[in-house]
Design an enzyme around this catalytic site. Sequence first.
Site, PDB file in Angstrom:
ATOM      1  N   GLU A 118       4.154   6.013 -12.457  1.00  0.00           N
ATOM      2  CA  GLU A 118       4.095   5.262 -11.207  1.00  0.00           C
ATOM      3  C   GLU A 118       3.040   4.166 -11.318  1.00  0.00           C
ATOM      4  OE1 GLU A 118       3.584   8.118  -8.086  1.00  0.00           O
ATOM      5  OE2 GLU A 118       5.653   8.801  -8.191  1.00  0.00           O
ATOM      6  N   HIS A 240       2.412   1.572   1.885  1.00  0.00           N
ATOM      7  CA  HIS A 240       3.362   1.777   0.789  1.00  0.00           C
ATOM      8  C   HIS A 240       4.277   0.559   0.735  1.00  0.00           C
ATOM      9  CE1 HIS A 240       6.328   3.479  -1.892  1.00  0.00           C
ATOM     10  NE2 HIS A 240       5.546   4.522  -2.078  1.00  0.00           N
ATOM     11  N   ARG A 286      -0.526  -0.351  -5.582  1.00  0.00           N
ATOM     12  CA  ARG A 286       0.209  -0.515  -4.332  1.00  0.00           C
ATOM     13  C   ARG A 286      -0.321  -1.641  -3.454  1.00  0.00           C
ATOM     14  NH1 ARG A 286       1.171   5.816  -2.561  1.00  0.00           N
ATOM     15  NH2 ARG A 286       2.812   6.242  -4.085  1.00  0.00           N
ATOM     16  N   HIS A 347       0.927   4.092   5.034  1.00  0.00           N
ATOM     17  CA  HIS A 347       1.325   5.261   4.251  1.00  0.00           C
ATOM     18  C   HIS A 347       0.218   6.293   4.069  1.00  0.00           C
ATOM     19  CE1 HIS A 347       3.564   7.582   1.347  1.00  0.00           C
ATOM     20  NE2 HIS A 347       2.689   7.342   0.382  1.00  0.00           N
ATOM     21  N   ARG A 382      -5.923   4.157  -3.221  1.00  0.00           N
ATOM     22  CA  ARG A 382      -5.450   5.388  -3.871  1.00  0.00           C
ATOM     23  C   ARG A 382      -4.388   5.067  -4.913  1.00  0.00           C
ATOM     24  NH1 ARG A 382      -1.041   8.978  -3.264  1.00  0.00           N
ATOM     25  NH2 ARG A 382      -0.154   7.669  -1.624  1.00  0.00           N
TER      26      ARG A 382
END
Length: 533
Positions: A118, A240, A286, A347, A382
Amino acid sequence: MTKPLYDVLIIGSGASGLSLALRLADHARIAVISKTALIESNTLYAQGGISAVLDEEDSIESHIQDTLTAGAGLCDPDIVRLVVSHGKACIEWLLEQGVHFTEVESDSGAHQLHLTREGGHTHRRVVHAADATGRAIETSLEQQARNHPSIELLEYHNAVDLITTRKIGLAEDRVLGAYVLDGRSQKVKTIRARHVVIASGGGSKVYLYTSNPDIATGDGIAIAWRAGAEVANMEFIQFHPTCLYHPHARSFLISEAVRGEGGRLLLKNGEPFMQRFDPRGELAPRDIVARAIDHEMKRLGEDCVFLDISHRSKEFIQSHFPTIYQRCLELGIDISKDPIPVVPAAHYTCGGILTDSKARTNIQGLYAIGESACTGLHGANRMASNSLLECLVFAKQAGDHILSVLSEPADSPNLPEWDASKVTDSDEEVVVSHNWDEIRRFMWDYVGIVRTDKRLQRALRRVELLKQEIGDYYGNFRITNDLLELRNLVIVAELIIRSALLRKESRGLHYTLDYPEPSTQKAAKNTILKPSD
């Protein structure tokens, strides 16, 4: 009548709360409260997976460096090392609890865990259960918790406020329990506990568009703040990049793993655009991807962009993303043929209740774990799939510390009952629904992906007025779940706004047009708010 005394009261029943309950249950009397059904939590909806170093070509040092890079200079390196080094053990513990992760057959014919990749990760290190990892974890932990005689599960119970020694006139600052609304009887219970652990998740429902379920109203953060706990880094709200854009699925997430397996972000005309913003393209962290999408949508006046995985085979898509494939198909989108319309959505709350490496807050006996906590792992952003890992590691950290002090004598005074003698039933429920909508809309408009001081000041003026209005309403009418959530939501909004105003730079998830560059690395510091300030 003296109320029963629990060793540990856990507020929240996601991965962190149930993990802690199971780690303590053989040695302590536990109560777990859940605002709705036990499994209804952010964990249940987590698609991607859990990051852990399991591949021989990967390393602990690489995972640490990736996390520090994503965190934009604000991660605590010691905490990052602590969490990352426990990754393999946590996966093994989940396997012991009956969690079934996706496996593949190796060249030798043996089965091994499948690892995906990811955004922000330089290796494949995300363990997953197809595209419904959270559901696999939550349902397995739920089954174990329901079968343990030392765990009392209080579903449809909502924490109102913590009870501390300060609240009952004693000098030291220690938690004694909590007032809890029983949603079925609509009565407020007094629960006594030697230790209280907040594991109630984040507050992304403070925004108009979010990937989170309706329960994510920052309750634990708000009740801890009212009790005197410090909070940190609330300005860092992760959006997100890819939430499904559809009128009938406004909170359905399209997992980052879709991009990890080659999904490309496209404009309406089919043009890719991520390489113009970052050389890592779709696999950039992100915050970068969300800002890029937000920029393109505003530049072109479009309602969404598109995520295309149709170049992969239908069999691959159905096996790797069965939940996403089926849900999109129900809405008329065949992702094996057509791109998916997506928008950014709130998110994850990277900040929260400030804790140390043992999950302790500044109030004796009060702990915080999971998304409610600010541990130092995430810093300013994060990294994907580090959140479930943090839940598991800090559940263990909190559990180990609680067990180490469980034998110590503790004075547990009787606690005053909840007093509802001076309130009446509300005849103006519209006040709750109207204020709820207003908070979420101005937070989206003024405190979203891109901020300015002017927008933040505008939001602060509104939140101060609403906070007073909600406080007056709370003082006059009987409490309901909706009122409790609204009362908590306005505090979470205020904490985010105040924190954002204090950060005079752009860093990680906090981007402001007034200060578009980060300050020097030396000057990077956490934003810590204290209730006494």
